[in-house]
Design an enzyme around this catalytic site. Structure first.
Site, PDB file in Angstrom:
ATOM      1  N   ARG A  49       0.990  -1.311   0.476  1.00  0.00           N
ATOM      2  CA  ARG A  49       0.093   0.001  -0.211  1.00  0.00           C
ATOM      3  C   ARG A  49       0.588   0.963   0.436  1.00  0.00           C
ATOM      4  O   ARG A  49       0.317   2.250  -0.656  1.00  0.00           O
ATOM      5  CB  ARG A  49      -1.347   0.309   0.693  1.00  0.00           C
ATOM      6  CG  ARG A  49      -1.525   0.958   0.441  1.00  0.00           C
ATOM      7  CD  ARG A  49      -3.208   0.415   2.220  1.00  0.00           C
ATOM      8  NE  ARG A  49      -2.656   0.942   3.592  1.00  0.00           N
ATOM      9  CZ  ARG A  49      -2.677   0.587   4.422  1.00  0.00           C
ATOM     10  NH1 ARG A  49      -2.997  -0.256   4.293  1.00  0.00           N
ATOM     11  NH2 ARG A  49      -2.279   1.076   5.597  1.00  0.00           N
ATOM     12  N   TYR A 107     -13.215  18.788 -15.677  1.00  0.00           N
ATOM     13  CA  TYR A 107     -13.540  17.256 -15.352  1.00  0.00           C
ATOM     14  C   TYR A 107     -14.964  16.567 -14.783  1.00  0.00           C
ATOM     15  O   TYR A 107     -14.567  17.550 -13.791  1.00  0.00           O
ATOM     16  CB  TYR A 107     -12.677  15.872 -15.410  1.00  0.00           C
ATOM     17  CG  TYR A 107     -12.559  14.768 -14.964  1.00  0.00           C
ATOM     18  CD1 TYR A 107     -13.498  14.135 -16.671  1.00  0.00           C
ATOM     19  CD2 TYR A 107     -13.292  14.257 -13.859  1.00  0.00           C
ATOM     20  CE1 TYR A 107     -13.705  12.726 -16.148  1.00  0.00           C
ATOM     21  CE2 TYR A 107     -13.590  12.459 -13.980  1.00  0.00           C
ATOM     22  CZ  TYR A 107     -13.776  12.311 -14.802  1.00  0.00           C
ATOM     23  OH  TYR A 107     -14.565  10.877 -15.282  1.00  0.00           O
ATOM     24  N   ASP A 154      -4.652  19.764 -14.584  1.00  0.00           N
ATOM     25  CA  ASP A 154      -5.035  18.551 -14.860  1.00  0.00           C
ATOM     26  C   ASP A 154      -4.703  18.613 -16.238  1.00  0.00           C
ATOM     27  O   ASP A 154      -4.963  19.385 -17.261  1.00  0.00           O
ATOM     28  CB  ASP A 154      -5.963  18.219 -14.583  1.00  0.00           C
ATOM     29  CG  ASP A 154      -6.699  16.759 -15.287  1.00  0.00           C
ATOM     30  OD1 ASP A 154      -5.932  16.911 -16.077  1.00  0.00           O
ATOM     31  OD2 ASP A 154      -8.109  17.581 -15.293  1.00  0.00           O
ATOM     32  N   LYS A 197      -6.203   7.257 -19.721  1.00  0.00           N
ATOM     33  CA  LYS A 197      -6.409   8.028 -21.171  1.00  0.00           C
ATOM     34  C   LYS A 197      -5.433   7.905 -21.955  1.00  0.00           C
ATOM     35  O   LYS A 197      -4.891   6.134 -21.978  1.00  0.00           O
ATOM     36  CB  LYS A 197      -6.670   9.445 -21.246  1.00  0.00           C
ATOM     37  CG  LYS A 197      -8.284  10.403 -20.353  1.00  0.00           C
ATOM     38  CD  LYS A 197      -8.959   9.318 -20.670  1.00  0.00           C
ATOM     39  CE  LYS A 197     -10.503   9.201 -19.300  1.00  0.00           C
ATOM     40  NZ  LYS A 197     -10.551  10.586 -18.067  1.00  0.00           N
TER      41      LYS A 197
END
Ligand SMILES: *Cc1c(COP(=O)(O)O)cnc(C)c1O
Length: 385
Positions: free
Chosen positions: A52, A104, A177, A202
């Site tokens: 993790r 977004y 972004d 993407k």
């Protein structure tokens, strides 16, 4: 365990990407780094402890992305949303955030939800309007200025250097972004941004088979260690198999981005002035309001997202999407296959996206084939009235 070469290899972006920074598996000489599925590690000096926090499979992909963005370090996440929300999780209750209206949509909704619940103070400002940004900033209280350029889906452009100067003057950090541009076309850290966020789902991965996110930082500072802590707290890590696939995808990033940006420009030009199209929203077109800034801060193209507004309104948009045959009617962007989406109904009420907008994600197919498909669908959609 794969090891980084003693000094980072010299070379331009396509070289760094194709060779994944030259990582070689020292135990076998393998050109492809291995997958390390182990969750825990037998204790020993310099070893990871628990997946993790750390996993050696993350490292080659994180190092490559940091090199492509010109940053000090990168971190992978289980999705773009996980990466983005991690940045805001470092804030204290009541801290002020400025974000663009066109961004977004799911992140905008999450920010609005956080604001409604009193966790942050939020101002949404028109994209690419420095005066509106200046007016919204609260010096000393604003912690994060978020930008997305070119923005999804309308292609609005924000001047990164101007936004960074304003954010820094107010004591805030600028986060960009960079999903739509990718580091191949734009490197926000070189224009003053402090952090870059990606939906690696993407174009970074590019094959529509991995959900992933990333943050890249200019400095390993307090904001960065906060993000690192939050990723480990929340466990929003990318699994080793997905990290491995993402690295494989990124090796061809430069080729794919160049091909789809060239296709997108060709399509934008072909449809500009088409009688069935009232506007082509693409920053590569000289008449686009953000073109001059995009030309200054982007290199090699303007991205793979082209949006169209249809003269016949929402009904024409719906019919056009149905009539396309090469473009698949599906959400998302940045894959090798072209997609189309009638975006307004997806984002729903409260979205700034007009209901006559159709978003195209241009893949790497033959551009003439794509133009022919768009032209037949527009013809059909107009005849159908
Ligand atoms: C898809 C997308 C996101 C969200 O990423 P996920 O990987 O789907 O969570 C964020 N920003 C932009 C611009 C996107 O296109």
């Amino acid at each position: 365990m794969s090891t980084r070469p003693p000094s980072p290899p010299a070379g331009r972006m396509p070289t760094l990407a194709a060779q994944a920074l030259g990582w070689i598996d020292p135990s076998t000489g393998g050109l492809v780094p291995p997958v390390h599925p182990s969750v825990q590690y037998v204790r020993g000096p310099g070893r990871p402890i628990y997946t993790r926090d750390q996993n050696p499979t993350y490292e080659p992909a994180e190092a490559l992305l940091a090199a492509l963005e010109g940053g000090r370090a990168a971190m992978l996440f289980s999705s773009g949303m996980a990466a983005a929300t991690t940045v805001f999780e470092t804030l204290d209750v009541g801290d002020h955030v400025v974000a663009p209206r066109e961004m977004y949509w799911m992140l905008r909704r999450w920010l609005q939800d956080q604001a409604r619940r009193g966790r942050i103070a939020l101002d949404l400002v028109p994209n690419g309007d420095p005066d509106a940004l200046r007016g919204a900033l609260r010096p000393g209280a604003t912690r994060i200025v978020w930008v997305e350029t070119p923005a999804n889906p309308g292609g609005t452009v924000t001047d990164l250097a101007a936004a960074a100067a304003l954010a820094h003057e107010a004591g805030a950090r600028l986060v960009a972004d960079n999903t739509v541009a990718t580091p191949v076309l734009s490197r926000p850290l070189t224009h003053g941004a402090d952090l870059v966020m990606h939906s690696a789902t993407k174009q970074l991965n590019g094959h529509s088979d991995v959900l992933a996110g990333a943050l890249v930082t200019k400095e390993e500072d307090e904001l960065w260690s906060g993000c690192r802590r939050e990723r480990a707290f929340r466990g929003a890590v990318l699994g080793p198999f997905e990290s491995w696939l993402l690295l494989r995808g990124m090796r061809t990033l430069c080729l794919r981005v160049a091909a789809s940006a060239a296709g997108a420009l060709r399509i934008a030009k072909a449809l500009d002035g088409h009688p069935a199209v009232s506007a082509v929203l693409y920053p590569g077109l000289p008449a686009h309001p953000g073109h001059a800034i995009a030309a200054r801060q982007m290199e090699g193209g303007y991205g793979s997202v082209v949006s169209l507004r249809l003269a016949g309104g929402a009904e024409a948009a719906r019919r056009m999407v149905e009539r396309l045959t090469l473009f698949h009617n599906a959400t998302s962007l940045g894959g090798v296959e072209s997609l189309v989406e009638h975006r307004g109904p997806v984002e729903g009420p409260g979205s700034p996206v007009p209901d006559d907008l159709v978003r195209l994600s241009i893949g790497i197919e033959d551009a003439d084939d794509l133009v022919a498909d768009l032209e037949q669908a527009l013809r059909g959609a107009a005849v159908d009235v």
